[in-house]
Design a protein around this motif. Sequence first.
Motif, mmCIF file in Angstrom:
data_model
loop_
_atom_site.group_PDB
_atom_site.id
_atom_site.type_symbol
_atom_site.label_atom_id
_atom_site.label_comp_id
_atom_site.label_asym_id
_atom_site.label_seq_id
_atom_site.Cartn_x
_atom_site.Cartn_y
_atom_site.Cartn_z
ATOM 1 N N ALA A 105 0.967 -1.376 0.143
ATOM 2 C CA ALA A 105 -0.083 -0.252 -0.236
ATOM 3 C C ALA A 105 0.823 1.037 -0.092
ATOM 4 O O ALA A 105 0.752 2.120 -0.863
ATOM 5 C CB ALA A 105 -1.362 0.468 1.513
ATOM 6 N N TYR A 116 -5.869 -4.123 2.286
ATOM 7 C CA TYR A 116 -6.602 -5.012 3.394
ATOM 8 C C TYR A 116 -7.173 -4.908 4.755
ATOM 9 O O TYR A 116 -8.552 -4.833 4.583
ATOM 10 C CB TYR A 116 -6.219 -6.381 2.496
ATOM 11 C CG TYR A 116 -7.493 -7.269 2.691
ATOM 12 C CD1 TYR A 116 -8.125 -7.313 1.690
ATOM 13 C CD2 TYR A 116 -7.519 -8.143 3.748
ATOM 14 C CE1 TYR A 116 -9.050 -8.212 1.532
ATOM 15 C CE2 TYR A 116 -8.262 -8.938 3.493
ATOM 16 C CZ TYR A 116 -9.441 -9.107 2.011
ATOM 17 O OH TYR A 116 -10.432 -9.724 2.386
ATOM 18 N N ALA A 120 -8.929 4.738 -3.451
ATOM 19 C CA ALA A 120 -9.866 3.441 -3.502
ATOM 20 C C ALA A 120 -8.905 1.850 -3.098
ATOM 21 O O ALA A 120 -8.525 1.028 -3.243
ATOM 22 C CB ALA A 120 -11.173 2.915 -4.823
ATOM 23 N N GLY A 122 -12.485 0.688 0.775
ATOM 24 C CA GLY A 122 -11.881 0.783 -0.369
ATOM 25 C C GLY A 122 -12.909 0.245 -1.384
ATOM 26 O O GLY A 122 -13.214 0.874 -2.542
ATOM 27 N N LEU A 136 -13.771 2.100 -4.834
ATOM 28 C CA LEU A 136 -13.574 1.347 -5.554
ATOM 29 C C LEU A 136 -15.009 1.797 -6.837
ATOM 30 O O LEU A 136 -15.379 1.509 -8.115
ATOM 31 C CB LEU A 136 -13.334 0.188 -5.879
ATOM 32 C CG LEU A 136 -13.114 -0.247 -6.995
ATOM 33 C CD1 LEU A 136 -11.895 0.262 -8.069
ATOM 34 C CD2 LEU A 136 -12.912 -2.066 -6.424
ATOM 35 N N CYS A 142 -6.584 1.683 -0.499
ATOM 36 C CA CYS A 142 -7.360 0.447 1.134
ATOM 37 C C CYS A 142 -7.488 -0.532 -0.041
ATOM 38 O O CYS A 142 -7.695 -1.627 1.131
ATOM 39 C CB CYS A 142 -8.623 1.411 1.451
ATOM 40 S SG CYS A 142 -8.922 2.934 1.285
ATOM 41 N N LEU A 143 -7.805 -1.142 -0.942
ATOM 42 C CA LEU A 143 -7.947 -2.438 -1.315
ATOM 43 C C LEU A 143 -6.549 -3.237 -0.587
ATOM 44 O O LEU A 143 -6.727 -4.378 -0.568
ATOM 45 C CB LEU A 143 -8.239 -2.493 -3.045
ATOM 46 C CG LEU A 143 -10.465 -2.114 -2.797
ATOM 47 C CD1 LEU A 143 -10.308 -1.889 -4.043
ATOM 48 C CD2 LEU A 143 -10.621 -2.936 -2.093
#
Length: 185
Positions: A35, A143, A136, A155, A159, A139-140
Motif C-alpha cells: 500500500a 486490506y 480505493a 476501499g 472503488l 485501501c484495497l
Amino acid sequence: MLNLPNILSCLRILLVPVLILFYFLPMPSASVWAALIFVIAAFTDWLDGYLARKWEQTSAFGAFLDPVADKLIVVMALIMVLFKSPDWYILIPVTLIIARELIVSALREWMAELGQRNAVKVSQMGKWKTTFQMLAIACLIYYKPLFGLPVFEIGVALLYAAAWLTIQSMYYYLLAAWPMMRNKG
C-alpha cells in the motif's frame, strides 16, 4: 527528455514489479508495504504533472509516458486486488475501470491523429476519478482494518465511486469527440 517529471513517470513504471513483489510476499506486513509503494506511485502521478506545468517542462515524450505509467500501475494494482479478492462485487468496478482506460486511451490517440487532442484533454471529473481510484486501490491493497476502520470495505465503496466517475468521464470524453467521430467516421 530527461527531466524530473519524466524521471518520476519512469519511477512509477519501475515501481510496478516492486508493488507486485511486495503484494504477494508471504509476510504479515506485506500489504502495508505494498500500500505504501502504491501511495508513493500515486503521489508521483500528481507530482510529475505539477512540476512539468510549474517548471514548463512539458514534452511530447512526457505526454506519452505519464499516461502509460498511470495506466500501468492502476491496471496492475486492480488485477492484483481482483486476484486476492475474486468476487463479483470487485470484478464489476475493476472491469468498468479497465475498459474505460482502454477506450479513452484509444480515443485520445485517435483524436491526436486528427489534430484534436485538446478536445479530449483531462477534465476536472477525470482528476476526481483518479483521486477516488487511487484512494480505493490503496485501501484495497492495504486490506486490513486500521484503527478499527474497515479499510477494505471503505476501499470497495471508493472503488464504486471511482467506477461511477469513470463511466461519467468516459461519457463526457465521447460526447466531446462525437462531432469528429461523425465527420471522420
